[in-house]
Structures are given as structure tokens and as C-alpha cells.
Design a protein around this motif. Sequence first.
Motif, mmCIF file in Angstrom:
data_model
loop_
_atom_site.group_PDB
_atom_site.id
_atom_site.type_symbol
_atom_site.label_atom_id
_atom_site.label_comp_id
_atom_site.label_asym_id
_atom_site.label_seq_id
_atom_site.Cartn_x
_atom_site.Cartn_y
_atom_site.Cartn_z
ATOM 1 N N MET A 272 -5.163 -3.322 1.345
ATOM 2 C CA MET A 272 -4.372 -3.031 2.555
ATOM 3 C C MET A 272 -2.889 -3.036 2.201
ATOM 4 O O MET A 272 -2.401 -3.929 1.532
ATOM 5 C CB MET A 272 -4.658 -4.072 3.630
ATOM 6 N N VAL A 273 -2.157 -2.026 2.661
ATOM 7 C CA VAL A 273 -0.736 -1.929 2.370
ATOM 8 C C VAL A 273 0.046 -2.634 3.457
ATOM 9 O O VAL A 273 0.023 -2.260 4.618
ATOM 10 C CB VAL A 273 -0.279 -0.462 2.285
ATOM 11 N N SER A 274 0.721 -3.681 3.143
ATOM 12 C CA SER A 274 1.545 -4.397 4.107
ATOM 13 C C SER A 274 2.902 -3.731 4.207
ATOM 14 O O SER A 274 3.267 -2.890 3.406
ATOM 15 C CB SER A 274 1.697 -5.861 3.688
ATOM 16 N N GLN A 275 3.654 -4.167 5.214
ATOM 17 C CA GLN A 275 4.960 -3.589 5.428
ATOM 18 C C GLN A 275 5.881 -3.874 4.242
ATOM 19 O O GLN A 275 6.752 -3.071 3.930
ATOM 20 C CB GLN A 275 5.551 -4.138 6.730
ATOM 21 N N ARG A 276 5.697 -5.027 3.576
ATOM 22 C CA ARG A 276 6.504 -5.360 2.417
ATOM 23 C C ARG A 276 5.557 -5.753 1.302
ATOM 24 O O ARG A 276 5.255 -6.928 1.106
ATOM 25 C CB ARG A 276 7.433 -6.522 2.768
ATOM 26 N N ASN A 277 5.036 -4.784 0.610
ATOM 27 C CA ASN A 277 4.053 -5.003 -0.430
ATOM 28 C C ASN A 277 4.770 -5.203 -1.761
ATOM 29 O O ASN A 277 5.539 -4.352 -2.197
ATOM 30 C CB ASN A 277 3.100 -3.796 -0.494
ATOM 31 N N LEU A 278 4.503 -6.333 -2.416
ATOM 32 C CA LEU A 278 5.209 -6.680 -3.645
ATOM 33 C C LEU A 278 4.968 -5.644 -4.739
ATOM 34 O O LEU A 278 5.898 -5.248 -5.448
ATOM 35 C CB LEU A 278 4.766 -8.063 -4.117
ATOM 36 N N LEU A 279 3.732 -5.171 -4.856
ATOM 37 C CA LEU A 279 3.421 -4.194 -5.894
ATOM 38 C C LEU A 279 4.195 -2.899 -5.691
ATOM 39 O O LEU A 279 4.718 -2.314 -6.647
ATOM 40 C CB LEU A 279 1.919 -3.903 -5.902
ATOM 41 N N LEU A 280 4.288 -2.444 -4.459
ATOM 42 C CA LEU A 280 5.013 -1.204 -4.193
ATOM 43 C C LEU A 280 6.502 -1.375 -4.466
ATOM 44 O O LEU A 280 7.164 -0.435 -4.933
ATOM 45 C CB LEU A 280 4.773 -0.749 -2.753
ATOM 46 N N ASP A 281 7.029 -2.558 -4.208
ATOM 47 C CA ASP A 281 8.421 -2.832 -4.574
ATOM 48 C C ASP A 281 8.594 -2.816 -6.088
ATOM 49 O O ASP A 281 9.638 -2.389 -6.603
ATOM 50 C CB ASP A 281 8.872 -4.180 -4.004
ATOM 51 N N VAL A 282 7.586 -3.278 -6.819
ATOM 52 C CA VAL A 282 7.638 -3.224 -8.282
ATOM 53 C C VAL A 282 7.698 -1.777 -8.748
ATOM 54 O O VAL A 282 8.487 -1.428 -9.646
ATOM 55 C CB VAL A 282 6.429 -3.947 -8.896
ATOM 56 N N LEU B 182 9.526 -11.126 -14.606
ATOM 57 C CA LEU B 182 9.884 -9.709 -14.674
ATOM 58 C C LEU B 182 9.297 -8.946 -13.497
ATOM 59 O O LEU B 182 9.956 -8.081 -12.917
ATOM 60 C CB LEU B 182 9.389 -9.112 -15.987
ATOM 61 N N TYR B 183 8.066 -9.255 -13.151
ATOM 62 C CA TYR B 183 7.386 -8.613 -12.017
ATOM 63 C C TYR B 183 8.177 -8.831 -10.729
ATOM 64 O O TYR B 183 8.435 -7.891 -9.968
ATOM 65 C CB TYR B 183 5.980 -9.204 -11.904
ATOM 66 N N ARG B 184 8.586 -10.068 -10.509
ATOM 67 C CA ARG B 184 9.329 -10.373 -9.281
ATOM 68 C C ARG B 184 10.752 -9.804 -9.329
ATOM 69 O O ARG B 184 11.300 -9.424 -8.294
ATOM 70 C CB ARG B 184 9.356 -11.886 -9.051
ATOM 71 N N ALA B 185 11.327 -9.744 -10.520
ATOM 72 C CA ALA B 185 12.663 -9.156 -10.651
ATOM 73 C C ALA B 185 12.627 -7.665 -10.316
ATOM 74 O O ALA B 185 13.510 -7.149 -9.620
ATOM 75 C CB ALA B 185 13.197 -9.381 -12.060
ATOM 76 N N LEU B 186 11.609 -6.970 -10.822
ATOM 77 C CA LEU B 186 11.460 -5.547 -10.495
ATOM 78 C C LEU B 186 11.241 -5.353 -9.000
ATOM 79 O O LEU B 186 11.776 -4.413 -8.402
ATOM 80 C CB LEU B 186 10.293 -4.946 -11.282
ATOM 81 N N ALA B 187 10.446 -6.232 -8.400
ATOM 82 C CA ALA B 187 10.208 -6.139 -6.955
ATOM 83 C C ALA B 187 11.505 -6.341 -6.170
ATOM 84 O O ALA B 187 11.776 -5.637 -5.198
ATOM 85 C CB ALA B 187 9.160 -7.163 -6.524
ATOM 86 N N PHE B 188 12.308 -7.305 -6.603
ATOM 87 C CA PHE B 188 13.592 -7.556 -5.935
ATOM 88 C C PHE B 188 14.496 -6.334 -6.031
ATOM 89 O O PHE B 188 15.077 -5.889 -5.032
ATOM 90 C CB PHE B 188 14.270 -8.766 -6.577
#
Length: 366
Positions: A1-11, A280-286
Motif C-alpha cells: 500500500m502506498v502511503s502519503q509519505r512512503n519512505l521508499l518512494l522518497d528514497v 544512507l537509506y534515510r539520508a536519501l529519503a530526506f
Amino acid sequence: MVSQRNLLLDVFRGLAIFLVLLRHGALTAITTRMGWIGVDLFFVLSGFLVSGLLFREYAANGSLRAGRFLLRRAFKIYPLFYAVVVIYLFYNWWKGVSVTTGSVLAELFFFQNYHPGIIGISWSLAIEEHFYLLLALVLTLAATRGYLKGRIVPVVCILIMLLCLTGRALTNAWLPFSPYTHFFPTHLRIDSLTAGVLLSWYYHYRYEATKTFARRYYPALLIVVAAGLLPAFLMEAENEFILVPGFTLLYVAFGAALAIGLIFQWRIERILAATRLKGLYRALAFIGRYSYAIYLVHMLAGPAISNFINQYFFRGDLPVISVFLLKTAANIGTGILLTWLIEKPALGWRDRYFPAPVLKPSASHV
């Protein structure tokens, strides 16, 4: 399910903007050669995400409100974009660079992918704007006739892809190369966004089949990703192969990567949580959260700020990698600043006066 703020999509957004920064960062020959693919990753992501808004609305409520959809997109795109246009105009005036009326009009009315504008990289925004209008029209028409959940949507998507591929082949055969005839036109590049729509339709309306397919064939999908990306590492963007089938291979590769990421997201994040790659994953998402603003300013803010610092504090002696890191930091910082000053207030007004459609309970996947 795609949430409004999906961490993977931000990555994925963060990866896309980092590729673009590599393209214009003058770091190495190979990063300059292949960094342009970040724009095509943005295209696939935009097609997936924006069409997903409409698919979810229809799945929940059985109808679409195209006008509200376009208005909400306008609040997302226009305030920040026109603010950056003003910044560019002021910068050109300050530097004594003449700006033609045609270039300003091209920016203001989003045809800078057919006529030179003043920002340089906003041609991709023109394609996306044209895509939003076409998407709203086609999907609203399909929804009105009850076709949206039927296979007519994938058929239309595939037809658009074939038409764009044919158009690129004919253009390459008949016309001498120019970015404004081969690389930038909407009628030759909108298939990348359409690929995102196709994936989104299957993800929202055929989720179980999509999940089964991805889990069964993920090794083959990984090969597709590698094969589709390889030409961009080996060839210049102006190469005839890139200009015709290369674009197609690229959006197929990014679509496959996105499908794998979405289906295996929880596994990916669980594995990363146990490694040093989690940061790195969270940095890319940010960074991905601010990718729109960073993209708009990266041709101006990074070079201007890094050149000033390098000239006045280091006397032009900084190595290439240091200049690149300085540019990147300047671009990210400026993007974050403009997001908070302009984009977030605009989105706040949008959500206050033109809230998103209320989705009724639905048995749909999303």
C-alpha cells in the motif's frame, strides 16, 4: 500500500535528484554521462504517484474530480516554480545577461521543452504539466464511462508507448539532432510517465497479480533493471540508440525497479535496518522530500555559492570532489530553504481551501 509519505518512494526521489546533481556536477566523465537518467526516474515516479491519486479516488468513491486534481497540482508546482523564475530573472539582470521575451514566455506558459527558456532544466516540468492535463482528461473520460478498472487503461498506455517509440524513430531518421526536437518534446517523452501510470494501474487494481508476478520473477526483473540501465553508462545521451529504444529500456528498467521495491519494501527496510546502509537509506529519503526545489535551483544555487566560496576562501584551489560536495550541499540547503519558505505554505493553503477528496471505505487494495 502506498502511503502519503512512503519512505521508499522518497528514497527513489532522492536517488533521482542525486543522479541529476551528478550530471551537472563535473565530477567524472561517467557520472556526467549517465546522470541525466535521474530525470527519467522522476518521470516514472510522477506517472506512478500522480495517477495513483486518481486511481485511489475512483476505487473509493466511484468518481473523479479532475478540476480539483489539477488545482491541487497547481498549488504543488506553480508557487515554487514561479518564485525560481523570478530568482533567475533577478540573477540575469544582476549579471547583465539579456533575456528574451520568448524565453520568459516559454517558462511562464510551460512550453520550454519546445522553445528555449531561462532556467535550462525546466523542460522536464513542461512535459509533466502536459502529462497532468492529458492524464486528467483521459482518466476522467474513462471513469465517466466506467472503463477505469477495465483493461482499456493498460491498452491505452501501451499504445502511447508505441506511438512515442515510433515518433522517436522517425524523428531520428528525418531530422538533425537538437535537444528541442529529439530529447525534450512531450510527444516523444511522455511514454516514461505513461509507464508509471501502467505500473500504478496494476498496483492499485491488480495488486495480488502484481505481487505474485514480482515475487515469482524478481531475478528476471533484476536483469531487466541492469540491462535497461547499462546503455546510459556506456553511451552519451545524444547517441542514436539512446534517443530511440534507449528511452524505452530506461523506463522499463525503472518500472521494474519500482515494482520490486514496492513489493519487497518491508524486506528491504528490515535488511537495511541491520546494516550501516540504513543511514544512507534515510539520508536519501530526506533529500527526496526536497527534490523538487533542489531540482529547480541546482543549476544556479550550487555553482554560484560554491564558486563564491572557492574563489574568496580557497583561492580556487579546491579539488574537484570538494567542489562537487560544496555544490551538492549548497543545492540541498537552498532547496530545503525554498521548500519551507514557499512550497510548504502553499501546500498548507491548498489543503485548507481545496482539501483532498474524502475517500469512502473501499474494498480496493488502496
